[in-house]
Design an enzyme around this catalytic site. Structure first.
Site, PDB file in Angstrom:
ATOM      1  N   ARG A  48      -0.489  -0.622  -8.630  1.00  7.62           N
ATOM      2  CA  ARG A  48      -1.901  -0.311  -8.364  1.00  7.62           C
ATOM      3  C   ARG A  48      -2.041   1.207  -8.394  1.00  7.62           C
ATOM      4  NH1 ARG A  48      -3.191  -1.056  -2.501  1.00  7.62           N
ATOM      5  NH2 ARG A  48      -3.228  -3.270  -2.949  1.00  7.62           N
ATOM      6  N   ASP A  98       0.852  -1.201   0.000  1.00 11.27           N
ATOM      7  CA  ASP A  98       0.000   0.000   0.000  1.00 11.27           C
ATOM      8  C   ASP A  98       0.881   1.242   0.000  1.00 11.27           C
ATOM      9  OD1 ASP A  98      -2.125  -1.725   0.313  1.00 11.27           O
ATOM     10  OD2 ASP A  98      -2.703  -1.030   2.300  1.00 11.27           O
TER      11      ASP A  98
HETATM   12  P1  FDA Z   1     -14.134   8.701  -5.772  1.00  6.84           P
HETATM   13  O1  FDA Z   1     -13.712   9.079  -4.403  1.00  6.84           O
HETATM   14  O2  FDA Z   1     -14.233   9.767  -6.816  1.00  6.84           O
HETATM   15  O3  FDA Z   1     -15.489   7.922  -5.695  1.00  6.84           O
HETATM   16  C1  FDA Z   1     -16.243   7.572  -6.845  1.00  6.84           C
HETATM   17  C2  FDA Z   1     -17.539   6.945  -6.387  1.00  6.84           C
HETATM   18  O4  FDA Z   1     -17.251   5.682  -5.761  1.00  6.84           O
HETATM   19  C3  FDA Z   1     -18.291   7.735  -5.302  1.00  6.84           C
HETATM   20  O5  FDA Z   1     -19.113   8.700  -5.868  1.00  6.84           O
HETATM   21  C4  FDA Z   1     -19.042   6.644  -4.600  1.00  6.84           C
HETATM   22  O6  FDA Z   1     -20.180   6.280  -5.349  1.00  6.84           O
HETATM   23  C5  FDA Z   1     -18.072   5.484  -4.630  1.00  6.84           C
HETATM   24  N1  FDA Z   1     -17.219   5.468  -3.426  1.00  6.84           N
HETATM   25  C6  FDA Z   1     -15.916   5.837  -3.328  1.00  6.84           C
HETATM   26  N2  FDA Z   1     -15.462   5.659  -2.069  1.00  6.84           N
HETATM   27  C7  FDA Z   1     -16.509   5.198  -1.360  1.00  6.84           C
HETATM   28  C8  FDA Z   1     -16.688   4.832   0.000  1.00  6.84           C
HETATM   29  N3  FDA Z   1     -15.698   4.907   0.892  1.00  6.84           N
HETATM   30  N4  FDA Z   1     -17.910   4.400   0.382  1.00  6.84           N
HETATM   31  C9  FDA Z   1     -18.943   4.287  -0.483  1.00  6.84           C
HETATM   32  N5  FDA Z   1     -18.819   4.625  -1.789  1.00  6.84           N
HETATM   33  C10 FDA Z   1     -17.643   5.067  -2.223  1.00  6.84           C
HETATM   34  N6  FDA Z   1      -5.384   4.836  -1.083  1.00  6.84           N
HETATM   35  C11 FDA Z   1      -4.110   5.131  -0.708  1.00  6.84           C
HETATM   36  O7  FDA Z   1      -3.793   6.282  -0.461  1.00  6.84           O
HETATM   37  N7  FDA Z   1      -3.193   4.109  -0.618  1.00  6.84           N
HETATM   38  C12 FDA Z   1      -3.481   2.822  -0.921  1.00  6.84           C
HETATM   39  O8  FDA Z   1      -2.623   1.943  -0.836  1.00  6.84           O
HETATM   40  C13 FDA Z   1      -4.806   2.516  -1.336  1.00  6.84           C
HETATM   41  N8  FDA Z   1      -5.176   1.242  -1.676  1.00  6.84           N
HETATM   42  C14 FDA Z   1      -6.406   1.007  -2.219  1.00  6.84           C
HETATM   43  C15 FDA Z   1      -6.709  -0.253  -2.727  1.00  6.84           C
HETATM   44  C16 FDA Z   1      -7.934  -0.473  -3.354  1.00  6.84           C
HETATM   45  C17 FDA Z   1      -8.235  -1.830  -3.906  1.00  6.84           C
HETATM   46  C18 FDA Z   1      -8.879   0.589  -3.466  1.00  6.84           C
HETATM   47  C19 FDA Z   1     -10.186   0.400  -4.146  1.00  6.84           C
HETATM   48  C20 FDA Z   1      -8.585   1.822  -2.953  1.00  6.84           C
HETATM   49  C21 FDA Z   1      -7.363   2.059  -2.314  1.00  6.84           C
HETATM   50  N9  FDA Z   1      -7.041   3.314  -1.798  1.00  6.84           N
HETATM   51  C22 FDA Z   1      -5.747   3.563  -1.397  1.00  6.84           C
HETATM   52  C23 FDA Z   1      -8.106   4.355  -1.607  1.00  6.84           C
HETATM   53  C24 FDA Z   1      -8.146   5.347  -2.762  1.00  6.84           C
HETATM   54  O9  FDA Z   1      -7.034   6.205  -2.712  1.00  6.84           O
HETATM   55  C25 FDA Z   1      -9.410   6.216  -2.704  1.00  6.84           C
HETATM   56  O10 FDA Z   1      -9.423   6.952  -1.506  1.00  6.84           O
HETATM   57  C26 FDA Z   1     -10.723   5.447  -2.806  1.00  6.84           C
HETATM   58  O11 FDA Z   1     -10.633   4.393  -3.729  1.00  6.84           O
HETATM   59  C27 FDA Z   1     -11.883   6.386  -3.230  1.00  6.84           C
HETATM   60  O12 FDA Z   1     -11.631   6.938  -4.474  1.00  6.84           O
HETATM   61  P2  FDA Z   1     -12.337   6.422  -5.828  1.00  6.84           P
HETATM   62  O13 FDA Z   1     -11.233   6.224  -6.843  1.00  6.84           O
HETATM   63  O14 FDA Z   1     -13.147   5.235  -5.586  1.00  6.84           O
HETATM   64  O15 FDA Z   1     -13.153   7.624  -6.408  1.00  6.84           O
END
Ligand code: FDA
Length: 314
Positions: A186, A136
Site C-alpha cells: 500500500r 500499517d
Molecule cells: P493530501 O493530503 O494531499 O490530500 C488530498 C486531498 O484529499 C485534500 O485536498 C482533501 O480534499 C482530501 N483529504 C485528504 N485527507 C483528508 C482528511 N483527513 N479529511 C478530509 N479530506 C481529506 N499513513 C501512514 O503513515 N501509515 C499508514 O499505514 C497509512 N494507511 C493509510 C491507509 C489508507 C487506506 C489511506 C487512505 C491513508 C493511509 N495513511 C497512512 C494516511 C496517509 O499517509 C495520508 O496522511 C492521507 O491519506 C492524506 O494524504 P492524501 O494522499 O489523501 O493527500
C-alpha cells in the site's frame, strides 16, 4: 510543514489530551464523520453498505503502542472474531493492523506470533476480495522492524501485505526490494511528524515522489515479479495523473486499486468504481480514536472548521 499540521501531529502524541478531549461532545460529534461507530458491529454494517456499492473495505480497530501483553492478545482475539464475521457475511474485507497494537514495543517475537495467528485465521476464512492482513506503517523508528516482520510473515503467508510512505527518502530503496520479493504494497504519502533529515519537508515533493513510486510499483518489472500495489490517496489530481499514465502503459483499469478513508471523497470512491477501477475504503472502529483523529485533522486544515462548527453547534 504548516504550523497547524505540526500542532495537530504534536497533539496526536499527547497522553493528556487523549485522556481529556474525547469527553467533549463536540469532539465526539466531529469524529463521527470519519468513524461509522466505535463497535465492530458498526464497522461491519458500514462494510456491507460499501460492498453493496461495489466498494471493498479494510477494517481496522483503532489502537497503537499497546503496553501489556494481555492488551495485544485481546486485539488478536477481537480481530479473529471479526474475521469469522467477515467470512460468515461473505464481505470483501481485509484487516489493517498496526504492529505496535500487536505488541511490537514489548517484544518483536510476540508481535510476530500475533501477526502470524491473524494471517493464518484470515487465510482460513478468506472471502472473494477479502482475507489479506495489511500492516500499517507507523512512525519512522518502526520502519525497519515493521519491514522485517513483514518479510518473515510473507515467507510463510501469501496474504500479508505492507504499507510504505512516500515522504521518507528511504522508501525508494524499500520499494525496490519489495518489488523483487513480489510484495503486495500500500502506497501512502505518510501521516506522522517526521524530521526533514529523513522525510521530504515539501508537500509538492512528496506528491512527486508518490507518483514516481506508483510508477515503479506498476511497472512491467513489478507486475512480472507478482508485486501488487494499492494506491491509498484522496488526491484527485494525483489519481488522475496515475490513471492516465497507467492507461498509456496499457495497464487495465481493474488492475488499479485506489484506497481511501471512510467518510472522505465519497463521490470520488463511487466514480472510480463506476469507471472500472477498484476501490477499497478503510473503516476504523474502536474507542481509542483520539491520536488517529488528530492525524486526520493534520491532513486537512479545513477539517478544523468542521470541528469548530460542531463546537458552535453546541
Ligand atoms: P493530501 O493530503 O494531499 O490530500 C488530498 C486531498 O484529499 C485534500 O485536498 C482533501 O480534499 C482530501 N483529504 C485528504 N485527507 C483528508 C482528511 N483527513 N479529511 C478530509 N479530506 C481529506 N499513513 C501512514 O503513515 N501509515 C499508514 O499505514 C497509512 N494507511 C493509510 C491507509 C489508507 C487506506 C489511506 C487512505 C491513508 C493511509 N495513511 C497512512 C494516511 C496517509 O499517509 C495520508 O496522511 C492521507 O491519506 C492524506 O494524504 P492524501 O494522499 O489523501 O493527500
Amino acid at each position: 510543514m504548516s504550523i497547524l499540521r505540526t500542532a495537530f501531529l504534536k497533539a496526536s502524541e499527547s497522553a493528556w489530551l487523549r485522556e481529556r478531549a474525547p469527553r467533549h461532545r463536540f469532539v465526539r460529534r466531529s469524529v463521527a464523520r470519519f468513524l461509522p461507530g466505535e463497535s465492530a458491529d458498526d464497522a461491519l454494517a458500514a462494510a456491507r453498505r460499501l460492498a453493496d456499492s461495489g466498494i471493498s473495505t479494510l477494517l481496522s480497530q483503532l489502537g497503537e503502542n499497546i503496553e501489556h501483553r494481555s492488551g495485544a492478545e485481546a486485539v488478536v482475539e477481537q480481530y479473529r472474531d471479526v474475521l469469522a464475521r467477515i467470512h460468515a457475511a461473505g464481505l470483501p474485507s481485509d484487516l489493517s493492523v498496526k504492529l505496535t497494537q500487536l505488541g511490537l514495543d514489548l517484544d518483536p517475537e510476540f508481535c510476530f506470533a500475533n501477526l502470524a495467528q491473524l494471517a493464518e485465521s484470515a487465510l482460513a476464512a478468506s472471502t472473494p476480495g477479502g482475507g489479506t492482513i495489511w500492516i500499517d506503517m507507523e512512525h519512522s523508528p518502526y520502519v525497519d522492524a515493521t519491514l522485517e516482520i513483514y518479510r518473515r510473515a510473507r515467507a510463510k503467508f501469501p496474504n500479508v501485505a505492507v504499507c510504505v510512505q512516500a515522504y521518507l527518502y528511504r522508501t525508494e530503496k524499500d520499494v525496490e526490494s519489495l518489488i523483487a520479493q513480489g510484495a503486495n504494497v500500500r502506497l501512502v504519502k505518510g501521516a506522522y511528524d517526521e524530521p526533514s533529515e529523513i522525510a521530504l519537508p515539501k508537500k509538492s515533493d512528496v506528491d512527486e515522489n508518490y507518483f514516481r513510486l506508483a510508477q515503479m510499483l506498476l511497472s512491467a518489472e513489478a507486475r512480472k515479479s507478482g508485486a501488487r500495489v494499492a494506491l491509498a490517496t484522496h488526491d484527485r489530481k494525483l489519481i488522475a495523473r496515475i490513471a492516465d499514465w497507467a492507461a498509456a502503459q496499457g495497464i487495465p483499469r481493474d488492475r488499479l486499486e485506489f484506497d481511501m478513508l471512510y467518510g472522505i471523497q465519497r463521490a470520488e470512491q463511487l466514480r472510480l468504481v463506476r469507471e472500472g477501477y477498484r476501490c477499497r475504503v478503510l473503516v476504523s472502529y474502536g474507542s481509542y480514536w483520539f491520536p488517529w483523529f488528530m492525524r486526520r485533522l493534520a491532513e486537512r486544515p479545513a477539517n478544523v472548521l468542521f470541528l469548530a462548527r460542531n463546537l458552535w453547534g453546541g
